[in-house]
Design an enzyme around this catalytic site. Structure first.
Site, PDB file in Angstrom:
ATOM      1  N   SER A 149     -18.212  -4.179 -18.208  1.00 39.74           N
ATOM      2  CA  SER A 149     -18.873  -3.178 -19.110  1.00 39.74           C
ATOM      3  C   SER A 149     -17.954  -3.007 -20.373  1.00 39.74           C
ATOM      4  O   SER A 149     -16.700  -3.427 -20.276  1.00 39.74           O
ATOM      5  CB  SER A 149     -19.136  -1.851 -18.346  1.00 39.74           C
ATOM      6  N   LYS A 150     -18.403  -2.381 -21.489  1.00 39.18           N
ATOM      7  CA  LYS A 150     -17.911  -2.141 -22.625  1.00 39.18           C
ATOM      8  C   LYS A 150     -16.722  -1.320 -22.268  1.00 39.18           C
ATOM      9  O   LYS A 150     -15.631  -1.289 -23.115  1.00 39.18           O
ATOM     10  CB  LYS A 150     -18.971  -1.496 -23.374  1.00 39.18           C
ATOM     11  N   ARG A 151     -16.842  -0.461 -21.297  1.00 42.75           N
ATOM     12  CA  ARG A 151     -15.814   0.514 -20.973  1.00 42.75           C
ATOM     13  C   ARG A 151     -14.439  -0.136 -20.552  1.00 42.75           C
ATOM     14  O   ARG A 151     -13.450   0.425 -20.453  1.00 42.75           O
ATOM     15  CB  ARG A 151     -16.094   1.548 -19.969  1.00 42.75           C
TER      16      ARG A 151
END
Ligand code: GLU
Length: 510
Positions: free
Chosen positions: A263-265
């Site tokens: 994920s982008k996180r």
């Protein structure tokens, strides 16, 4: 899945750069369109203004173009142009420019009794949720009875309250016929009347997506599995509006090798830990010096397989072989080592012209002044660094040739090992060789080779005895391409300057 002349779409929300998972969705749709002689539509889903990130549209378009995934139609950019495939001078469709269309469909749903105004405030909804939690029951929005009238809705709006519109869900289960996952059924008690138009008059994703899929005559929807639970809602809207349901296929979730969802996180998490953030967005891979060929080939295998042992195939071959049936149900693993090895192989495989084009792009997106070097020099750099994994390897190996002499940083260990050891034998070699090099004509790799060979013979040295000191003098370290080529590329003036500079530093320390 029947796929003749299918119309597909990629529908990113403009929340930043294109995520690699989004790129996989785009690619699979693009492949399906190309394979079937169909059309690939790009649609920007920008109705959620709170999630909107400025510049995002331009970034997504740039990423799509970099990957070579051109879309086939959309509103014309400056009028006049036909929607000729592949030119990219039109579109994409932006939902924010189609507000009236969604409002008209919401009205149709209200008029036909499929949807209704709902007046609860966010606080009231939160209280209802809290009540359910306290009673240890699952929260489900309860349809008001009687339903608010249009007059009541208007009065609530006049009083400054946000009025939403909800779709009535029936009391039977909805089954999604998924071309990858098979039948997926959502039980009736899991369906609740959901919002199709928000308080600010904008449609929700569900409504806009379904209306556009129908109006854009989308035949096949390929999207990430995270949308699977949205699909029953979409089918409900389609039924209420009398639209056909397109084919659906939900693509496997992409996981990191560690087992967490990619994920982008992941980037923020790495930064918090003080680590270099991993590449997640397509743009990250571009900045990190990957080739679109390698990235596309790699992401095509995230969930899909060629059906045999071959993995490294061109986009044309992928187009020929791709089918939704070839997409597996299981999760996909993002193996960065494999990507790196794909990139190494692709860099060795693409034509020199293509490699140069990608290298210039890499230098430009990184704002490197090397982008301004003559084409012949850039070609030479690539040639000398053959076998590199990603473009930064080229810079590490030969970038020193193009910086100011004063910017060379001499690595302590290299100086000690190569120059100072054996009573400064390395310095002595430099002192002598500089004399030969100063007058050498012409300054070419072969003339340099002949001169250094002669020098070694005369001084009873192995080539390394002069090559390594030269490397340290020129680069500050012990890594460079072949020494003759390196000297040629650095040029006579800089070579001499750097040797003298190294000797000066050496004598200062002695
Ligand atoms: N806008 C949605 C997203 O970015 C697309 C969902 C869909 O393909 O229907 O995830």
């Amino acid at each position: 899945m029947s796929a003749s002349g299918c119309r597909v779409r990629f529908a990113p929300s403009p929340t930043g750069y294109l995520h690699v998972g989004g790129a996989r969705t785009a690619l699979f749709n693009w492949l399906l369109a190309r394979r079937s002689g169909g059309r690939f539509v790009l649609r920007i889903e920008d109705t959620d203004r709170s999630r909107h990130v400025s510049d995002s549209l331009e970034k997504i378009l740039a990423d799509m173009r970099w990957l070579g995934l051109e879309w086939d139609e959309g509103p014309e950019a400056d009028g006049g142009a036909d929607d000729a495939a592949g030119e990219g001078d039109f579109g994409p469709y932006c939902q924010s420019e189609r507000l009236a269309i969604y409002q008209e469909h919401v009205q149709r749903l209200i008029d036909s009794g499929h949807a209704y105004y709902a007046l609860e405030t966010p606080e009231e909804l939160a209280a209802m949720r809290e009540q359910a939690r306290a009673a240890k029951t699952d929260y489900k929005y309860r349809r008001p009875d009687p339903l608010p009238t249009a007059e009541q809705a208007q009065a609530a709006r006049d009083a400054g309250r946000a009025v939403v519109v909800r779709l009535k869900m029936g009391d039977t289960a909805i089954t999604v016929m998924d071309d990858i996952l098979g039948e997926v059924t959502l039980a009736a008690d899991q369906l609740e009347d959901f919002v199709i138009q928000k308080g600010d008059g904008w449609p929700t994703y569900h409504l806009a997506c379904v209306v556009d899929d129908a109006l854009m005559k989308i035949t096949h929807v390929l999207r990430g599995q995270e949308h699977l639970m949205n699909t029953p809602k979409h089918i409900a809207i389609q039924r209420a509006l009398g639209f056909d349901t397109p084919h659906y296929a939900h693509l496997p979730i992409i996981f990191n090798m560690s087992g967490s969802k990619m994920s982008k996180r992941d980037k923020e998490k790495a930064l918090k830990r003080g680590e270099v953030p991993p590449e997640i967005d397509v743009h990250d891979f571009r900045v990190s010096g990957y080739l679109p060929e390698a990235l596309l080939n790699f992401i095509s295998l995230l969930g899909w397989s060629t059906g045999d042992d071959t993995e490294q195939i061109t986009l044309d071959e992928t187009t020929e072989r791709f089918s939704v049936e070839g997409v597996g149900k299981g999760s996909a693993k993002f193996d960065r080592d494999k990507l790196l090895s794909f990139n190494t192989d692709w860099a060795a495989k693409v034509s020199e012209d293509r490699l140069l084009e990608c290298f210039v792009d890499y230098l430009q997106v990184n704002g490197s002044p090397l982008a301004e070097l003559p084409e012949a020099t850039l070609r030479r750099m690539l040639e000398l660094c053959k076998g590199f994994r990603t473009f930064p390897d080229v810079i590490t190996k030969i970038g020193f040739a193009f910086v100011d002499d004063s910017a060379i940083e001499y690595q302590e260990k290299a100086v000690r090992k190569v120059l100072e050891k054996n009573d400064g034998a390395g310095y002595a070699a430099l002192r002598n060789v500089v004399i030969c090099l100063e007058s050498l004509e012409p300054w070419t790799a072969s003339a340099i080779e002949a001169e250094l060979t002669k020098f070694c013979e005369a001084n009873d040295l192995k080539l390394g005895g002069v090559a390594q000191p030269l490397r340290v003098a020129l680069s500050g370290g012990t890594v460079s391409p072949a020494i003759f080529d390196t000297l040629e590329l650095v040029g006579r003036e800089r070579t001499i300057n750097r040797i003298k500079q190294t000797m000066m530093q050496g004598s200062e320390q002695q």
